[in-house]
Design an enzyme around this catalytic site. Structure first.
Site, PDB file in Angstrom:
ATOM      1  N   ASP A  77      27.384  -6.190  13.025  1.00 32.63           N
ATOM      2  CA  ASP A  77      27.701  -5.240  12.312  1.00 32.63           C
ATOM      3  C   ASP A  77      26.859  -3.825  12.768  1.00 32.63           C
ATOM      4  OD1 ASP A  77      28.701  -3.893   9.956  1.00 32.63           O
ATOM      5  OD2 ASP A  77      26.714  -4.235   8.870  1.00 32.63           O
ATOM      6  N   SER A  78      27.228  -2.809  12.067  1.00 35.12           N
ATOM      7  CA  SER A  78      26.340  -1.782  12.234  1.00 35.12           C
ATOM      8  C   SER A  78      24.804  -1.895  11.834  1.00 35.12           C
ATOM      9  CB  SER A  78      26.966  -0.315  11.760  1.00 35.12           C
ATOM     10  OG  SER A  78      26.920  -0.529  10.631  1.00 35.12           O
ATOM     11  N   TYR A 136      27.714   3.876  11.164  1.00 34.17           N
ATOM     12  CA  TYR A 136      28.926   4.076  12.082  1.00 34.17           C
ATOM     13  C   TYR A 136      29.808   5.053  11.406  1.00 34.17           C
ATOM     14  CZ  TYR A 136      27.507   0.800  16.062  1.00 34.17           C
ATOM     15  OH  TYR A 136      27.046  -0.002  16.667  1.00 34.17           O
ATOM     16  N   GLY A 137      29.986   5.090  10.211  1.00 31.04           N
ATOM     17  CA  GLY A 137      31.191   5.610   9.229  1.00 31.04           C
ATOM     18  C   GLY A 137      31.293   7.007   9.626  1.00 31.04           C
ATOM     19  N   CYS A 164      32.180  -5.779  10.606  1.00 33.93           N
ATOM     20  CA  CYS A 164      31.977  -4.206  10.090  1.00 33.93           C
ATOM     21  C   CYS A 164      33.435  -3.860  10.040  1.00 33.93           C
ATOM     22  CB  CYS A 164      31.324  -3.605  11.261  1.00 33.93           C
ATOM     23  SG  CYS A 164      31.236  -1.789  11.096  1.00 33.93           S
ATOM     24  N   ASN A 165      33.919  -3.168   9.078  1.00 31.82           N
ATOM     25  CA  ASN A 165      35.106  -2.615   8.960  1.00 31.82           C
ATOM     26  C   ASN A 165      35.392  -1.254   9.704  1.00 31.82           C
ATOM     27  OD1 ASN A 165      36.831  -3.842   6.275  1.00 31.82           O
ATOM     28  ND2 ASN A 165      34.634  -3.759   5.912  1.00 31.82           N
ATOM     29  N   THR A 166      34.356  -0.403   9.818  1.00 37.04           N
ATOM     30  CA  THR A 166      34.560   0.740  10.587  1.00 37.04           C
ATOM     31  C   THR A 166      34.788   0.436  12.176  1.00 37.04           C
ATOM     32  OG1 THR A 166      32.861   1.413   9.207  1.00 37.04           O
ATOM     33  CG2 THR A 166      33.367   2.898  11.110  1.00 37.04           C
ATOM     34  N   GLU A 194      21.006   0.958   3.875  1.00 32.10           N
ATOM     35  CA  GLU A 194      20.158   0.943   5.233  1.00 32.10           C
ATOM     36  C   GLU A 194      18.599   1.619   4.992  1.00 32.10           C
ATOM     37  OE1 GLU A 194      20.955   0.103   8.616  1.00 32.10           O
ATOM     38  OE2 GLU A 194      22.432  -1.078   7.647  1.00 32.10           O
ATOM     39  N   CYS A 220      33.774  -2.121   3.119  1.00 31.85           N
ATOM     40  CA  CYS A 220      32.789  -2.168   3.970  1.00 31.85           C
ATOM     41  C   CYS A 220      31.705  -3.242   3.592  1.00 31.85           C
ATOM     42  CB  CYS A 220      32.117  -0.781   3.647  1.00 31.85           C
ATOM     43  SG  CYS A 220      30.653  -0.480   4.355  1.00 31.85           S
ATOM     44  N   THR A 221      31.226  -3.651   4.665  1.00 27.18           N
ATOM     45  CA  THR A 221      30.595  -5.086   4.212  1.00 27.18           C
ATOM     46  C   THR A 221      29.262  -4.554   3.819  1.00 27.18           C
ATOM     47  OG1 THR A 221      30.017  -4.957   6.703  1.00 27.18           O
ATOM     48  CG2 THR A 221      31.719  -6.600   5.957  1.00 27.18           C
ATOM     49  N   HIS A 222      28.731  -3.388   4.091  1.00 24.45           N
ATOM     50  CA  HIS A 222      27.696  -3.074   3.321  1.00 24.45           C
ATOM     51  C   HIS A 222      27.634  -2.965   1.757  1.00 24.45           C
ATOM     52  CE1 HIS A 222      25.957  -1.696   7.125  1.00 24.45           C
ATOM     53  NE2 HIS A 222      25.057  -1.324   6.737  1.00 24.45           N
TER      54      HIS A 222
HETATM   55  N1  DGL Z   1      29.269  -2.472   7.400  1.00 24.98           N
HETATM   56  C1  DGL Z   1      29.932  -1.478   7.859  1.00 24.98           C
HETATM   57  C2  DGL Z   1      31.554  -1.429   7.362  1.00 24.98           C
HETATM   58  O1  DGL Z   1      31.824  -2.439   6.929  1.00 24.98           O
HETATM   59  C3  DGL Z   1      29.435  -0.203   7.790  1.00 24.98           C
HETATM   60  C4  DGL Z   1      29.723   0.955   8.551  1.00 24.98           C
HETATM   61  C5  DGL Z   1      28.707   1.978   8.754  1.00 24.98           C
HETATM   62  O2  DGL Z   1      27.729   1.657   9.386  1.00 24.98           O
HETATM   63  O3  DGL Z   1      28.791   3.160   8.444  1.00 24.98           O
HETATM   64  O4  DGL Z   1      32.179  -0.524   7.431  1.00 24.98           O
END
Ligand code: DGL
Length: 272
Positions: free
Chosen positions: A9-10, A41-42, A72-74, A157, A191-193
């Protein structure tokens, strides 16, 4: 030689998925990498997310991982397809990289009663339109409304997920989403966050709306994948260990990751 499964993940978000995967399949070995130094990453453009994700995938492959999950979805929205279709062939055709969007969209239609669903995600995921496109393949009758929540990943974060500072940005985006379609009965945290903000999210989501997070869906889909792909299953080592790595600050990572993961975490730092 058998080797661990890589989970990427990011930053911290993938830990929500890691936790569920390890609880469902504790027998395997896992390596977790959070690219905290470069998160979020978004807001990044397609090429940058692709470049960073590919770098991380190569890092897992160098460590021998036969399978990498982009938790991570992004990264799944912006990098997965190119990595699967272009890069894997040039690296090692036996290795696999899987994402989180496909398993989620495969079952999402079963989680809404009246076919009106809201998607909350990063700007990158929303702009990619990946959810709308994928859901339409499986459930064309579904009404899908999306809301980008650019501040939410930073709240996690920066460790602000449970503070009053999170109230305004969390409420604002939930209200925006509900304005787009008042019939929404289910909201996907795409988003996994976002599950790490769940207490805040619940404060502002109307009580009769179903909040869907992906971690269980992704873990069950991985279990199914390994059942159906014995070659891959045989390539995965099984000593029940998890190793954590971050590109960011180790002390911060250990502190937050231990809260999110529910167990003490001791990460190692890597430079990419
Ligand atoms: N956990 C990432 C997701 O699922 C977060 C992306 C990010 O870093 O903005 O999209």
């Amino acid at each position: 030689m058998r080797t661990p499964i890589g989970i990427f993940d990011s930053g911290y978000g993938g830990l929500t998925v890691m936790k569920e995967i390890a609880s469902l399949m504790p027998q395997y070995d896992y390596i977790y990498l959070g690219d905290n130094a470069r998160a979020p990453y978004g807001p990044l453009d397609f090429d940058t997310v692709y470049k960073y994700t590919l770098q991380c995938v190569k890092w897992f492959f160098l460590r021998g991982c036969p399978l990498v999950i982009l938790a991570c979805n992004t990264a799944s929205a912006k990098a997965l397809r190119t990595i699967q279709q272009k890069d894997l062939q040039g690296m090692d055709s036996k290795k696999r990289v899987l994402g989180v969007i496909r398993p989620t969209t495969e079952i999402i239609g079963k989680l809404t009663q009246i076919a009106h669903i809201g998607i909350m995600a990063t700007t990158g995921t929303v702009l990619s339109n990946s959810y709308v496109i994928e859901i339409n393949k499986f459930y064309p009758e579904l009404h899908v409304s999306q809301e980008a929540c650019p501040e939410w990943v930073s709240l996690v974060e920066e460790g602000l997920y449970d503070t009053a500072e999170a109230n305004e940005p969390v409420k604002k985006h939930i209200d925006n989403l509900m304005q787009k379609d008042k019939k929404i009965d289910s909201i996907l945290l795409a988003c996994t966050h976002y599950p790490l903000l769940i207490n805040k999210i619940k404060e502002f989501v109307p009580f009769d709306i179903n909040i869907i997070s992906q971690e269980k869906i992704v873990a069950e889909s991985l279990e199914e994948y390994l059942k159906n792909h014995s070659e891959m299953e045989n390539a995965c080592s099984k000593n029940g260990t998890i190793k954590f790595f971050t590109t960011g600050n180790v002390t911060n990572f250990d502190e937050h990751a231990s809260i999110f993961f529910g167990k003490n975490v001791h990460a190692s730092h890597i430079n990419l």
